[in-house]
Design an enzyme around this catalytic site. Structure first.
Site, short mmCIF file in Angstrom:
data_model
loop_
_atom_site.label_atom_id
_atom_site.label_comp_id
_atom_site.label_asym_id
_atom_site.label_seq_id
_atom_site.Cartn_x
_atom_site.Cartn_y
_atom_site.Cartn_z
N ARG A 230 -12.99 -1.17 -0.69
CA ARG A 230 -11.94 -0.47 -1.45
C ARG A 230 -10.60 -1.17 -1.30
NH1 ARG A 230 -9.90 0.55 -5.00
NH2 ARG A 230 -8.99 2.44 -5.87
N CYS B 250 0.87 -1.20 0.00
CA CYS B 250 0.00 0.00 0.00
C CYS B 250 0.91 1.24 0.00
CB CYS B 250 -0.88 0.04 1.24
SG CYS B 250 -1.78 -1.47 1.61
N CYS C 299 -8.34 -2.63 -4.31
CA CYS C 299 -6.95 -2.21 -4.48
C CYS C 299 -6.03 -3.43 -4.58
CB CYS C 299 -6.56 -1.38 -3.27
SG CYS C 299 -5.66 0.10 -3.66
N HIS D 23 0.64 4.91 -2.29
CA HIS D 23 -0.04 6.01 -1.61
C HIS D 23 0.84 6.78 -0.63
CE1 HIS D 23 -3.72 4.96 -3.57
NE2 HIS D 23 -3.51 3.70 -3.26
#
Lengths: 278, 120
Positions: free
Chosen positions: A235, A192, A239, A196
């Site tokens: 979500r 992740c 992802c 991000h």
């Protein structure tokens, strides 16, 4: 003399490493938010909650047009109707939550001392149903997402405030969520973190990447891609699928710990949920 | 034979012929002929998500753009190592996927990609 040197050096090492050893969630939060403030000095904390729309003028304009008549409003109304309609036993959801469930969404997920685990608001809604003789709802979309949309709307504008109590099990859950966030997964070996954090603001295949800090403020959210509402764990699963990884299952300990850490990252930023995304 | 019958019996064959005519160039375009074209197809499939380069219309900006590649990577072996396993060849925390190590590209395909990148 040698012994004196040894003691002095040991003391110096202890002083230098003390802040590292004592780094806890609050120290993490300060460091992480500082990273994004430095990376995007023109974006305020509130701006960060607008995600990818900070990085593309055209998409920002389209999004603002959509927000003239937010598509999540139907979900808020549906959620309110569901929330206030009594169960067969005459009780309502309000009986299960402090403050009748009003303006509490910004404080979830929470660490539950009794079970020693993280509890999401979605899980507590379903626990409430079961406690009152109703069947649990599917977790990722539909009625449950609408109920969460209503509850989140009562928290809109409140500063996100997820607490990590100073007790071993809570800290372990936080650390586990952090580990999952920073761990590579799937054949492309993305974490992740990569998209991000490190690459936030850049484009990946034509799409701007939002910042980790601020993301959790707008869930549940209406996504045009979904054609409806979805929870934050929906979500996450999307992802994970996008990067070719096997998604974690919703409401598992791992998924909840991930939500715990990830939501904690947005502490201090106003909740802006439900939200709308492409 | 009235007009209705003509349209009823002819519409099938006409559609087949039309579809064939349309699909011939599509099918032939799908199969790259030269090694350079094959390299380009692989680069578009795997690299454009993060890198900008000529012909990539869905390009990302996560990684550096592919320009002057032969000047920037004069040693072919270096580029081969990076594509195979950037965590080893570049840095442990890189975002770039290990295309060779994780089986996205076999050895021959890596060479095709390199050949194409050297044209940029």
């Amino acid at each position: 003399m040698k012994r004196l040197y040894f003691i002095i050096i040991s003391l110096l090492i202890s002083l230098v490493t003390l802040p590292i050893v004592n780094a806890g969630p609050q120290e993490d939060l300060a460091a992480y938010q500082k990273y994004f403030n430095k990376k995007f000095p023109d974006l305020s904390a509130v701006d960060l909650s607008n995600g990818m729309y900070n990085f593309n003028k055209d998409k920002r304009e389209q999004w603002e047009d959509i927000m003239s008549f937010p598509p999540y409003e139907i979900a808020i109304d549906d959620g309110k109707a569901l929330f206030t309609t009594p169960f067969k036993n005459g009780k309502t959801y309000a009986s299960c939550f402090e403050k009748g469930g009003q303006a509490i969404a910004h404080t979830y997920p929470r660490f539950d001392k009794k079970s020693g685990k993280v509890k999401t608001l979605a899980a507590l809604v379903n626990e409430c149903r079961v406690k009152n003789g109703e069947k649990p709802l599917p977790y990722l979309k539909g009625k449950l997402a609408s109920i969460l949309a209503y509850m989140a709307d009562t928290s809109r504008g409140q500063l996100m405030n997820v607490e990590v109590p100073a007790e071993p099990a809570a800290l372990a859950a936080y650390e586990d969520g952090k580990r999952i966030y920073f761990t590579r997964r799937g054949p492309r070996a993305f974490a992740c973190y990569h998209c991000h954090w490190e690459a936030a603001g850049s484009k990946i295949r034509g799409n701007e990447l939002s910042t980790a800090v601020g993301q959790a403020t707008h869930f549940p959210t209406y996504r045009s891609k979904w054609g409806g509402m979805g929870t934050i764990q929906r979500r996450y699963k999307g992802c994970m699928k996008n990067i070719g990884a096997k998604p974690l299952k919703q409401q598992t300990e791992a998924m909840n710990n991930l939500e715990y850490f990830h939501t904690f990252l947005s502490n201090g930023i106003p909740m802006n949920a439900p939200g709308t995304r492409f | 034979m009235n007009r209705w019958l003509v349209s009823k019996y002819l519409q099938g064959p006409v559609l087949v012929v039309l579809c064939s005519l349309i699909s011939i160039p599509v099918l032939s375009a799908d199969k790259p002929k030269t090694p350079l074209e094959q390299g380009k197809v692989l680069a578009l499939k795997l690299c454009q998500a993060c890198h900008e380069f000529k012909g990539a219309d869905q390009a990302g900006t996560v990684g550096p753009p592919f320009i002057q590649m032969s000047q920037r990577f004069p040693k072919r072996e270096r580029m081969r190592d990076i594509i195979y396993d950037p965590q080893k060849a570049l840095k442990p925390h890189t975002m770039m996927p290990p295309f060779g190590r994780h089986g996205f590209l076999d050895k021959k395909e890596i060479e095709l990609v390199i050949d194409y990148l050297y044209t940029l």
